[in-house]
Design an enzyme around this catalytic site. Structure first.
Site, PDB file in Angstrom:
ATOM      1  N   ASP A 187      -7.110  -1.339  -4.374  1.00  0.00           N
ATOM      2  CA  ASP A 187      -8.014  -1.124  -3.291  1.00  0.00           C
ATOM      3  C   ASP A 187      -8.809  -0.013  -4.039  1.00  0.00           C
ATOM      4  O   ASP A 187     -10.071  -0.090  -3.725  1.00  0.00           O
ATOM      5  CB  ASP A 187      -7.385  -0.529  -2.084  1.00  0.00           C
ATOM      6  CG  ASP A 187      -6.487  -1.438  -1.412  1.00  0.00           C
ATOM      7  OD1 ASP A 187      -6.646  -2.895  -1.718  1.00  0.00           O
ATOM      8  OD2 ASP A 187      -5.545  -1.115  -0.914  1.00  0.00           O
ATOM      9  N   ASP A 209       0.710  -1.003   0.048  1.00  0.00           N
ATOM     10  CA  ASP A 209       0.160  -0.044   0.148  1.00  0.00           C
ATOM     11  C   ASP A 209       0.760   1.205   0.117  1.00  0.00           C
ATOM     12  O   ASP A 209       1.912   1.045   0.820  1.00  0.00           O
ATOM     13  CB  ASP A 209      -0.809  -0.136   1.356  1.00  0.00           C
ATOM     14  CG  ASP A 209      -2.063  -1.139   1.144  1.00  0.00           C
ATOM     15  OD1 ASP A 209      -2.519  -1.376  -0.098  1.00  0.00           O
ATOM     16  OD2 ASP A 209      -2.386  -1.433   2.101  1.00  0.00           O
TER      17      ASP A 209
END
Length: 169
Positions: free
Chosen positions: A147, A129
């Site tokens: 995401d 991330d």
């Protein structure tokens, strides 16, 4: 709708191919951006882009909001299995249902995001991330392109469901 687009979405195989192509495009962009982040120095020094948005490097061993992050290999295997099952179901749905264009777009975004994060989990045991949105000291959990695609696809599906779009659109 332009004539080329109209023909494309009348043909079931063409709609399926377009959905899969979009999902693969999302996977490619997701994996490319994660590779750039891994090669960067963001792990040592996050980069502030605005007063509310940073680039960071986070190894997320869990799901959204770090769910199952502390469960080790069991959590990784469980999340990988769930992602794989969801991906198979979505591919089957795109093929068998031949959904209308907006719904196909939403499902393809979710599929691309699920596969992008699945690749990370299988290859590394965690998801990279790197997007960090915040308001002062309050940070939203870091996220990535996959995401984002999942969230946009899910929001679009909800909009389709609650806005009353029929299967004819």
């Amino acid at each position: 709708m332009g004539p080329v687009i109209a023909v494309l979405f009348k043909n079931r195989l063409a709609r399926f191919a377009a959905g899969i192509f979009l999902a693969l495009f999302i996977v490619a962009i997701d994996q490319w951006t994660k590779a750039l982040v891994v090669k960067s120095t963001l792990a040592e020094s996050p980069m502030a882009l605005t007063s509310f948005f940073n680039l960071v490097y986070v190894e997320n061993k869990g799901a959204a909001f770090g769910i199952l992050a502390e469960s080790g290999t069991t959590g990784t295997l469980l999340l990988s299995a769930i992602s794989a099952i969801i991906s198979i179901v979505l591919v089957g749905y795109l093929w068998r249902s031949a959904p209308p264009p907006a719904e196909s777009l939403a499902v393809s975004l979710i599929l691309g995001g699920a596969v992008g994060n699945l690749i990370d989990r299988v290859r590394q045991g965690y998801v990279v991330d790197f997007l960090d949105a915040h308001w002062g000291v309050y940070h939203w959990p870091a996220f990535n392109v996959a995401d984002s695609a999942i969230n946009v696809g899910a929001a679009l599906l909800l909009l389709i469901l609650f806005a009353g779009f029929s299967k004819k659109h």
